[in-house]
Design a protein around this motif. Structure first.
Motif, PDB file in Angstrom:
ATOM      1  N   ARG A  30     -57.148   8.366  63.501  1.00 28.86           N
ATOM      2  CA  ARG A  30     -56.176   8.668  62.815  1.00 28.86           C
ATOM      3  C   ARG A  30     -56.083   7.974  61.471  1.00 28.86           C
ATOM      4  NH1 ARG A  30     -50.402   8.496  62.254  1.00 28.86           N
ATOM      5  NH2 ARG A  30     -50.356   6.644  63.399  1.00 28.86           N
ATOM      6  N   LYS A  31     -56.309   8.518  60.252  1.00 30.47           N
ATOM      7  CA  LYS A  31     -55.942   7.877  58.949  1.00 30.47           C
ATOM      8  C   LYS A  31     -54.435   8.259  58.802  1.00 30.47           C
ATOM      9  CE  LYS A  31     -59.616   9.865  56.901  1.00 30.47           C
ATOM     10  NZ  LYS A  31     -60.514  10.270  55.693  1.00 30.47           N
ATOM     11  N   ILE A  32     -53.819   7.100  58.165  1.00 31.36           N
ATOM     12  CA  ILE A  32     -52.539   7.371  57.912  1.00 31.36           C
ATOM     13  C   ILE A  32     -52.326   7.326  56.428  1.00 31.36           C
ATOM     14  CG2 ILE A  32     -50.263   5.971  58.134  1.00 31.36           C
ATOM     15  CD1 ILE A  32     -51.764   4.626  60.718  1.00 31.36           C
ATOM     16  N   SER A  33     -51.405   8.567  56.032  1.00 30.32           N
ATOM     17  CA  SER A  33     -50.995   8.564  54.797  1.00 30.32           C
ATOM     18  C   SER A  33     -50.472   7.414  54.262  1.00 30.32           C
ATOM     19  CB  SER A  33     -50.246   9.781  54.548  1.00 30.32           C
ATOM     20  OG  SER A  33     -48.708   9.707  54.936  1.00 30.32           O
ATOM     21  N   VAL A  34     -50.589   7.244  52.631  1.00 26.51           N
ATOM     22  CA  VAL A  34     -50.002   5.761  52.272  1.00 26.51           C
ATOM     23  C   VAL A  34     -48.414   5.840  52.452  1.00 26.51           C
ATOM     24  CG1 VAL A  34     -49.526   4.790  49.781  1.00 26.51           C
ATOM     25  CG2 VAL A  34     -51.897   5.952  50.399  1.00 26.51           C
ATOM     26  N   SER A  35     -47.826   6.987  52.255  1.00 23.81           N
ATOM     27  CA  SER A  35     -46.310   6.836  52.536  1.00 23.81           C
ATOM     28  C   SER A  35     -45.905   6.618  53.803  1.00 23.81           C
ATOM     29  CB  SER A  35     -45.833   8.337  51.952  1.00 23.81           C
ATOM     30  OG  SER A  35     -46.118   9.158  52.765  1.00 23.81           O
ATOM     31  N   PHE A 134     -48.857  -4.959  66.907  1.00 23.25           N
ATOM     32  CA  PHE A 134     -49.200  -3.839  65.868  1.00 23.25           C
ATOM     33  C   PHE A 134     -48.042  -2.543  66.196  1.00 23.25           C
ATOM     34  CE2 PHE A 134     -52.933  -5.893  65.118  1.00 23.25           C
ATOM     35  CZ  PHE A 134     -53.357  -5.461  63.615  1.00 23.25           C
ATOM     36  N   ALA A 135     -47.417  -2.179  65.166  1.00 25.12           N
ATOM     37  CA  ALA A 135     -46.551  -0.734  65.132  1.00 25.12           C
ATOM     38  C   ALA A 135     -47.229   0.277  65.561  1.00 25.12           C
ATOM     39  CB  ALA A 135     -45.872  -0.607  63.942  1.00 25.12           C
ATOM     40  N   VAL A 136     -48.762   0.253  65.626  1.00 26.04           N
ATOM     41  CA  VAL A 136     -49.474   1.332  65.997  1.00 26.04           C
ATOM     42  C   VAL A 136     -50.670   0.845  66.776  1.00 26.04           C
ATOM     43  CG1 VAL A 136     -50.911   3.550  65.433  1.00 26.04           C
ATOM     44  CG2 VAL A 136     -49.152   2.639  63.911  1.00 26.04           C
ATOM     45  N   ILE A 147     -56.906  -2.030  57.931  1.00 24.51           N
ATOM     46  CA  ILE A 147     -55.714  -2.497  56.989  1.00 24.51           C
ATOM     47  C   ILE A 147     -55.971  -2.415  55.581  1.00 24.51           C
ATOM     48  CG2 ILE A 147     -54.085  -4.397  56.539  1.00 24.51           C
ATOM     49  CD1 ILE A 147     -54.400  -3.482  59.830  1.00 24.51           C
ATOM     50  N   ASP A 148     -55.104  -1.637  54.764  1.00 26.30           N
ATOM     51  CA  ASP A 148     -55.411  -1.686  53.291  1.00 26.30           C
ATOM     52  C   ASP A 148     -55.092  -2.855  52.574  1.00 26.30           C
ATOM     53  OD1 ASP A 148     -52.558  -1.731  53.100  1.00 26.30           O
ATOM     54  OD2 ASP A 148     -52.154   0.264  52.517  1.00 26.30           O
ATOM     55  N   ARG A 149     -55.435  -2.607  51.209  1.00 28.32           N
ATOM     56  CA  ARG A 149     -55.318  -4.020  50.419  1.00 28.32           C
ATOM     57  C   ARG A 149     -53.824  -4.610  50.431  1.00 28.32           C
ATOM     58  NH1 ARG A 149     -59.689  -4.431  46.598  1.00 28.32           N
ATOM     59  NH2 ARG A 149     -61.085  -2.651  46.779  1.00 28.32           N
ATOM     60  N   ALA A 150     -52.978  -3.542  50.719  1.00 33.98           N
ATOM     61  CA  ALA A 150     -51.470  -4.150  50.675  1.00 33.98           C
ATOM     62  C   ALA A 150     -50.900  -4.599  52.218  1.00 33.98           C
ATOM     63  CB  ALA A 150     -50.678  -3.105  50.328  1.00 33.98           C
ATOM     64  N   GLY A 151     -52.058  -4.817  52.913  1.00 37.48           N
ATOM     65  CA  GLY A 151     -51.699  -5.505  54.251  1.00 37.48           C
ATOM     66  C   GLY A 151     -50.958  -4.337  55.365  1.00 37.48           C
ATOM     67  N   ARG A 152     -51.375  -3.038  54.860  1.00 36.30           N
ATOM     68  CA  ARG A 152     -50.582  -2.081  55.904  1.00 36.30           C
ATOM     69  C   ARG A 152     -51.607  -1.388  56.682  1.00 36.30           C
ATOM     70  NH1 ARG A 152     -48.253   0.917  50.781  1.00 36.30           N
ATOM     71  NH2 ARG A 152     -50.393   0.931  50.652  1.00 36.30           N
ATOM     72  N   ILE A 153     -50.969  -0.778  57.859  1.00 41.93           N
ATOM     73  CA  ILE A 153     -52.236  -0.159  58.718  1.00 41.93           C
ATOM     74  C   ILE A 153     -52.413   1.297  58.102  1.00 41.93           C
ATOM     75  CG2 ILE A 153     -52.583   0.694  60.999  1.00 41.93           C
ATOM     76  CD1 ILE A 153     -50.494  -1.327  62.024  1.00 41.93           C
ATOM     77  N   ALA A 154     -53.813   1.558  57.853  1.00 34.40           N
ATOM     78  CA  ALA A 154     -54.329   2.460  57.089  1.00 34.40           C
ATOM     79  C   ALA A 154     -54.881   3.691  58.119  1.00 34.40           C
ATOM     80  CB  ALA A 154     -55.100   2.261  55.991  1.00 34.40           C
ATOM     81  N   ALA A 155     -55.488   3.077  59.160  1.00 36.37           N
ATOM     82  CA  ALA A 155     -56.423   3.841  60.020  1.00 36.37           C
ATOM     83  C   ALA A 155     -56.336   3.209  61.576  1.00 36.37           C
ATOM     84  CB  ALA A 155     -57.752   3.982  59.575  1.00 36.37           C
ATOM     85  N   VAL A 156     -56.422   3.995  62.426  1.00 35.01           N
ATOM     86  CA  VAL A 156     -56.311   3.742  63.857  1.00 35.01           C
ATOM     87  C   VAL A 156     -57.403   4.598  64.531  1.00 35.01           C
ATOM     88  CG1 VAL A 156     -54.950   3.816  66.067  1.00 35.01           C
ATOM     89  CG2 VAL A 156     -54.021   3.267  63.857  1.00 35.01           C
TER      90      VAL A 156
END
Length: 178
Positions: A30-35, A134-136, A147-156
């Motif tokens: 799953r890719k996670i939307s930016v929002s 991890f939250a996910v 993990i994206d450049r902002a340090g957020r989980i972007a894909a699982v």
């Protein structure tokens, strides 16, 4: 007592998910939307194989691929060359890879690393506390989080990865602004 029961259930789930007969598409990705992305937890540890240590907080501004694996997991061994291909194709772009060995013994984990010789480091996490933070969280191995450049989980990705699956996700995140 409840934590022990949950821990045992998680261990059985991980073992079942690592069974090479499990259909990969049943585990999914799953890719996670930016929002909808959430911050990755604190991830720190000493490398088992290359010396030094890893700290996810020091990777801000970079895309980070975190792969959870175990020495007894046949799909983990199969995906290792595919991870290497993606690492080789993206390291010049500043992508960082981290292996996290979970629910394992140190000696078999080190033997696994000596055999596959990854170009990136792995940390030892026998209790799988990093995965649980991890939250996910990955609920099976192999599992890969990006993990994206902002340090957020972007894909699982809760299945064995290959270059065709993982590299486009990494490249898409490289194209995003932090």
């Amino acid at each position: 007592m409840l934590y022990r029961i949950v821990g045992v259930l998680v261990a059985f789930a991980l073992l079942a998910a690592c069974d090479s007969t499990t259909p990969q598409n049943a585990l999914g990705s799953r890719k996670i939307s930016v929002s909808d992305r959430v911050a990755a937890p604190v991830v720190r540890g000493d490398y088992m194989d290359i010396g030094g240590s890893f700290d996810l907080a020091q990777q801000k501004g970079k895309v980070v691929v975190v792969n959870f694996w175990a020495s007894y997991c046949a799909p983990c061994r199969t995906e290792a060359p595919e991870l290497e291909k993606v690492y080789a194709a993206t390291k010049a772009d500043g992508v960082t890879f981290l292996g996290v060995n979970v629910h394992d013994q140190r000696d078999p984990a080190k033997a696994f690393l000596a055999d596959i010789k990854p170009a990136y480091g792995s940390i030892f996490d026998p209790s799988a506390s990093i995965a649980q933070d991890f939250a996910v969280p990955p609920n099976s191995i192999p599992a890969t989080l990006v993990i994206d450049r902002a340090g957020r989980i972007a894909a699982v990705i809760r299945m064995q990865v290959d270059q065709k699956l993982l590299e486009p996700i990494v490249r898409e995140l490289l194209a995003e602004q932090a």
